[in-house]
Design a protein around this motif. Structure first.
Motif, PDB file in Angstrom:
ATOM      1  N   GLY A 180       7.801 -43.477  -8.462  1.00  0.00           N
ATOM      2  CA  GLY A 180       7.081 -42.242  -8.230  1.00  0.00           C
ATOM      3  C   GLY A 180       7.431 -41.603  -6.899  1.00  0.00           C
ATOM      4  N   THR A 181       6.767 -40.503  -6.617  1.00  0.00           N
ATOM      5  CA  THR A 181       7.060 -39.733  -5.418  1.00  0.00           C
ATOM      6  C   THR A 181       6.592 -40.430  -4.154  1.00  0.00           C
ATOM      7  N   LEU A 182       5.460 -41.118  -4.207  1.00  0.00           N
ATOM      8  CA  LEU A 182       4.840 -41.677  -3.021  1.00  0.00           C
ATOM      9  C   LEU A 182       5.143 -43.155  -2.831  1.00  0.00           C
ATOM     10  N   ALA A 183       6.215 -43.665  -3.405  1.00  0.00           N
ATOM     11  CA  ALA A 183       6.544 -45.080  -3.251  1.00  0.00           C
ATOM     12  C   ALA A 183       6.788 -45.402  -1.774  1.00  0.00           C
ATOM     13  N   GLY A 184       5.941 -46.279  -1.234  1.00  0.00           N
ATOM     14  CA  GLY A 184       6.080 -46.698   0.153  1.00  0.00           C
ATOM     15  C   GLY A 184       5.467 -45.752   1.160  1.00  0.00           C
ATOM     16  N   TYR A 185       4.750 -44.764   0.724  1.00  0.00           N
ATOM     17  CA  TYR A 185       4.178 -43.783   1.645  1.00  0.00           C
ATOM     18  C   TYR A 185       2.688 -43.614   1.378  1.00  0.00           C
ATOM     19  N   GLU A 186       1.930 -43.377   2.381  1.00  0.00           N
ATOM     20  CA  GLU A 186       0.600 -42.819   2.230  1.00  0.00           C
ATOM     21  C   GLU A 186       0.759 -41.312   2.059  1.00  0.00           C
ATOM     22  N   VAL A 187      -0.252 -40.685   1.505  1.00  0.00           N
ATOM     23  CA  VAL A 187      -0.156 -39.241   1.277  1.00  0.00           C
ATOM     24  C   VAL A 187       0.066 -38.501   2.596  1.00  0.00           C
ATOM     25  N   ARG A 188      -0.693 -38.879   3.627  1.00  0.00           N
ATOM     26  CA  ARG A 188      -0.562 -38.178   4.901  1.00  0.00           C
ATOM     27  C   ARG A 188       0.797 -38.431   5.532  1.00  0.00           C
ATOM     28  N   GLU A 189       1.252 -39.676   5.460  1.00  0.00           N
ATOM     29  CA  GLU A 189       2.562 -39.981   6.030  1.00  0.00           C
ATOM     30  C   GLU A 189       3.676 -39.263   5.270  1.00  0.00           C
ATOM     31  N   TYR A 190       3.485 -39.171   3.965  1.00  0.00           N
ATOM     32  CA  TYR A 190       4.482 -38.454   3.168  1.00  0.00           C
ATOM     33  C   TYR A 190       4.551 -36.985   3.585  1.00  0.00           C
ATOM     34  N   LEU A 191       3.376 -36.367   3.788  1.00  0.00           N
ATOM     35  CA  LEU A 191       3.357 -34.960   4.201  1.00  0.00           C
ATOM     36  C   LEU A 191       3.927 -34.782   5.604  1.00  0.00           C
ATOM     37  N   LEU A 192       3.664 -35.732   6.501  1.00  0.00           N
ATOM     38  CA  LEU A 192       4.228 -35.628   7.852  1.00  0.00           C
ATOM     39  C   LEU A 192       5.747 -35.651   7.810  1.00  0.00           C
ATOM     40  N   GLU A 193       6.296 -36.499   6.961  1.00  0.00           N
ATOM     41  CA  GLU A 193       7.756 -36.552   6.836  1.00  0.00           C
ATOM     42  C   GLU A 193       8.293 -35.295   6.147  1.00  0.00           C
ATOM     43  N   LYS A 194       7.568 -34.833   5.128  1.00  0.00           N
ATOM     44  CA  LYS A 194       8.044 -33.694   4.346  1.00  0.00           C
ATOM     45  C   LYS A 194       8.045 -32.408   5.164  1.00  0.00           C
ATOM     46  N   TYR A 201       2.533 -23.182   8.975  1.00  0.00           N
ATOM     47  CA  TYR A 201       2.288 -21.750   9.106  1.00  0.00           C
ATOM     48  C   TYR A 201       2.710 -21.181  10.450  1.00  0.00           C
ATOM     49  N   CYS A 202       2.591 -21.980  11.518  1.00  0.00           N
ATOM     50  CA  CYS A 202       2.973 -21.458  12.832  1.00  0.00           C
ATOM     51  C   CYS A 202       4.029 -22.314  13.522  1.00  0.00           C
ATOM     52  N   GLY A 203       4.349 -23.486  12.967  1.00  0.00           N
ATOM     53  CA  GLY A 203       5.373 -24.346  13.547  1.00  0.00           C
ATOM     54  C   GLY A 203       4.909 -25.151  14.746  1.00  0.00           C
ATOM     55  N   ALA A 204       3.596 -25.223  15.016  1.00  0.00           N
ATOM     56  CA  ALA A 204       3.095 -25.973  16.178  1.00  0.00           C
ATOM     57  C   ALA A 204       3.352 -27.467  16.008  1.00  0.00           C
ATOM     58  N   GLU A 205       3.749 -28.125  17.115  1.00  0.00           N
ATOM     59  CA  GLU A 205       4.007 -29.565  17.112  1.00  0.00           C
ATOM     60  C   GLU A 205       3.086 -30.241  18.126  1.00  0.00           C
ATOM     61  N   ASN A 206       2.958 -31.560  17.939  1.00  0.00           N
ATOM     62  CA  ASN A 206       2.172 -32.381  18.871  1.00  0.00           C
ATOM     63  C   ASN A 206       0.723 -31.889  18.986  1.00  0.00           C
ATOM     64  N   VAL A 207       0.169 -31.406  17.866  1.00  0.00           N
ATOM     65  CA  VAL A 207      -1.235 -30.990  17.797  1.00  0.00           C
ATOM     66  C   VAL A 207      -1.852 -31.659  16.572  1.00  0.00           C
ATOM     67  N   PRO A 208      -3.178 -31.803  16.556  1.00  0.00           N
ATOM     68  CA  PRO A 208      -3.824 -32.367  15.361  1.00  0.00           C
ATOM     69  C   PRO A 208      -3.519 -31.517  14.128  1.00  0.00           C
ATOM     70  N   LEU A 209      -3.070 -32.178  13.079  1.00  0.00           N
ATOM     71  CA  LEU A 209      -2.709 -31.485  11.843  1.00  0.00           C
ATOM     72  C   LEU A 209      -3.658 -31.894  10.724  1.00  0.00           C
ATOM     73  N   GLU A 210      -4.017 -30.926   9.893  1.00  0.00           N
ATOM     74  CA  GLU A 210      -4.920 -31.159   8.765  1.00  0.00           C
ATOM     75  C   GLU A 210      -4.174 -30.887   7.463  1.00  0.00           C
ATOM     76  N   ILE A 211      -4.605 -31.573   6.406  1.00  0.00           N
ATOM     77  CA  ILE A 211      -4.017 -31.359   5.087  1.00  0.00           C
ATOM     78  C   ILE A 211      -4.616 -30.093   4.484  1.00  0.00           C
ATOM     79  N   GLU A 223      -4.498 -30.913  -6.954  1.00  0.00           N
ATOM     80  CA  GLU A 223      -4.412 -31.924  -5.904  1.00  0.00           C
ATOM     81  C   GLU A 223      -3.037 -32.593  -5.875  1.00  0.00           C
ATOM     82  N   ARG A 224      -2.092 -32.039  -6.616  1.00  0.00           N
ATOM     83  CA  ARG A 224      -0.755 -32.628  -6.634  1.00  0.00           C
ATOM     84  C   ARG A 224      -0.126 -32.562  -5.250  1.00  0.00           C
ATOM     85  N   ILE A 225       0.759 -33.506  -5.011  1.00  0.00           N
ATOM     86  CA  ILE A 225       1.412 -33.574  -3.713  1.00  0.00           C
ATOM     87  C   ILE A 225       2.234 -32.321  -3.453  1.00  0.00           C
TER      88      ILE A 225
END
Length: 428
Positions: A180-194, A201-211, A223-225
């Motif tokens: 599957g798509t999330l093999a070896g990843y948590e959903v949040r970790e997968y999104l961080l990598e993706k 939306y703004c390209g900000a880095e090193n700030v708290p990120l929300e899903i 709710e699909r990835i």
């Protein structure tokens, strides 16, 4: 143009006839109108007649299902009746969502406690959600109606199977299906990598990120990835439940990049996968032979004969016999819209969930109800003339609304009771 359904004096279905033939029979008094939509006549001087084999064909879809009746004449197979049946699954889902919101909001409204009952219920084998079961019931209902009006001998149903993983990841094979798509990843970790650990939306880095949901969940997003991304707190709050096209209307490059990285939702494919065999199993209960055919054969039959893409044409081309089907020149199908048979709740709610208005006391007023096909004859005023259509709303004081005309009940004449569907003649 669809042919007219014909019943014998004993209500035995005969072969459909041409509309000109039906007008001649009505003009000479040999037949009477049995039903207006779909138009059916009943003969007064015949109890039987010669019939040819007629096959019912269906091309199930998520939003629209194509229906067709193909008759076997001496000169070949020909479409004698066709329709596009539009489902109301999205309305059912929206109504259930509203009901769930109202029930969950009882705590905030300080209403009495009602214990949960969902743990006391069980589901039968093969259970489908109401929004999907409505699609199955619509096709089954029309198969039953056509059986009463046409000498149908068999049914053919197209069963399309969508590989949702291959649609999202072309070239997938082997063990990748199991991982599957999330093999070896948590959903949040997968999104961080993706999304490269930055706000989409703004390209900000090193700030708290929300899903965040690209297509808002409150507007039907899944709710699909593929529908999830990362956003900083200011962007997430500014976007709220707005569509991403509206939020990034001034930054088209970033919008195009987000759309390219996201995947298309697969709700329609999932609906077809879930109902593809349920429809056929329901048709088998009527006792006639039912066969299943692939979508690839349907497309091959349609393209080989040079027909345009349409739901009802796909239905006519279903099966091995669909390789040689004649569609009369200028043929236009009947457009059928599932409308339902009213609502269950007695009174309405405001946007906060509190009761609004007075309880409904009766469904019919002066013999009419919402959805009835009626004729309005008005002699004076802006509505002067004769009007035919479905009654949009009724009032207990005896005034009804047909199209844009609000007139008293005495000026209406009932033509056909509401049957849960609205009909429209297709235009070229």
């Amino acid at each position: 143009m669809n042919r007219v359904f014909v019943l014998s004096r004993t209500r035995t279905p005969l072969m459909p006839c041409h509309p000109a033939r039906a007008r001649k029979l009505l003009r000479h008094g040999r037949a009477a109108v049995f039903r207006r939509q779909p138009f059916t006549i009943i003969l007064s001087d015949r109890e039987a007649g010669e019939i040819q084999p007629v096959v019912f064909k269906a091309d199930p879809g998520s939003k629209t299902t194509g229906l067709a009746l193909v008759a076997e004449f001496q000169r070949g197979r020909q479409v004698v009746w066709a329709a596009n049946l539009t489902h109301r699954g999205h309305r059912i889902k929206a109504a259930l969502t509203d009901r769930r919101m109202f029930r969950r909001g009882r705590r905030g409204r300080h209403c009495r406690y009602r214990p949960a009952r969902f743990d006391n219920r069980t589901r039968k084998a093969g259970w489908l959600p109401p929004s999907l079961m409505s699609r199955v019931n619509n096709v089954s209902a029309w198969y039953s109606r056509l059986l009463d009006r046409t000498p149908i001998t068999a049914a053919q149903v197209e069963t399309v199977r969508f590989d949702t993983q291959a649609m999202q990841t072309p070239g997938i094979s082997g063990v990748q299906y199991q991982q599957g798509t999330l093999a070896g990843y948590e959903v949040r970790e997968y999104l961080l990598e993706k999304w490269c650990r930055r706000c989409a939306y703004c390209g900000a880095e090193n700030v708290p990120l929300e899903i965040d949901h690209i297509h808002p969940k409150s507007r039907g997003g899944s709710e699909r990835i593929s529908n999830l991304t990362l956003a900083c707190v200011p962007c997430n709050q500014a976007k709220s439940n707005r569509p991403v096209e509206d939020f990034l209307a001034r930054d088209l490059k970033r919008l195009a990049r987000i759309k390219a990285q996201a995947k298309a939702p697969l709700k329609d494919a999932a609906a077809v996968n879930a109902t593809r065999y349920a429809i056929g199993d329901t048709l088998k209960t009527f006792g006639l032979p039912v066969s299943f055919w692939s979508g690839g054969r349907t497309k091959f039959n349609r393209t080989a004969q040079g027909y345009a893409k349409a739901h009802w044409i796909d239905a006519a081309c279903v099966g091995e016999e669909g390789s040689d089907v004649k569609v009369p020149y200028g043929f236009q199908p009947l457009i059928i819209q599932a409308t339902g048979r009213g609502r269950r709740r007695v009174r309405g709610n405001d946007r906060y969930g509190f009761p609004r208005g007075k309880p409904r006391t009766q469904k019919r007023v002066y013999g009419f109800q919402t959805g009835d096909l009626a004729e309005l004859k008005c002699l004076a005023g802006k509505s002067a003339g004769a009007h035919v259509g479905r009654i949009k709303s009724i009032r207990s004081r005896g005034w009804f609304v047909l199209d844009k005309h609000d007139r008293p009940a005495r000026e209406f004449r009932l033509l056909q009771r509401a049957d849960g569907y609205a009909y429209t003649a297709a235009t070229a």
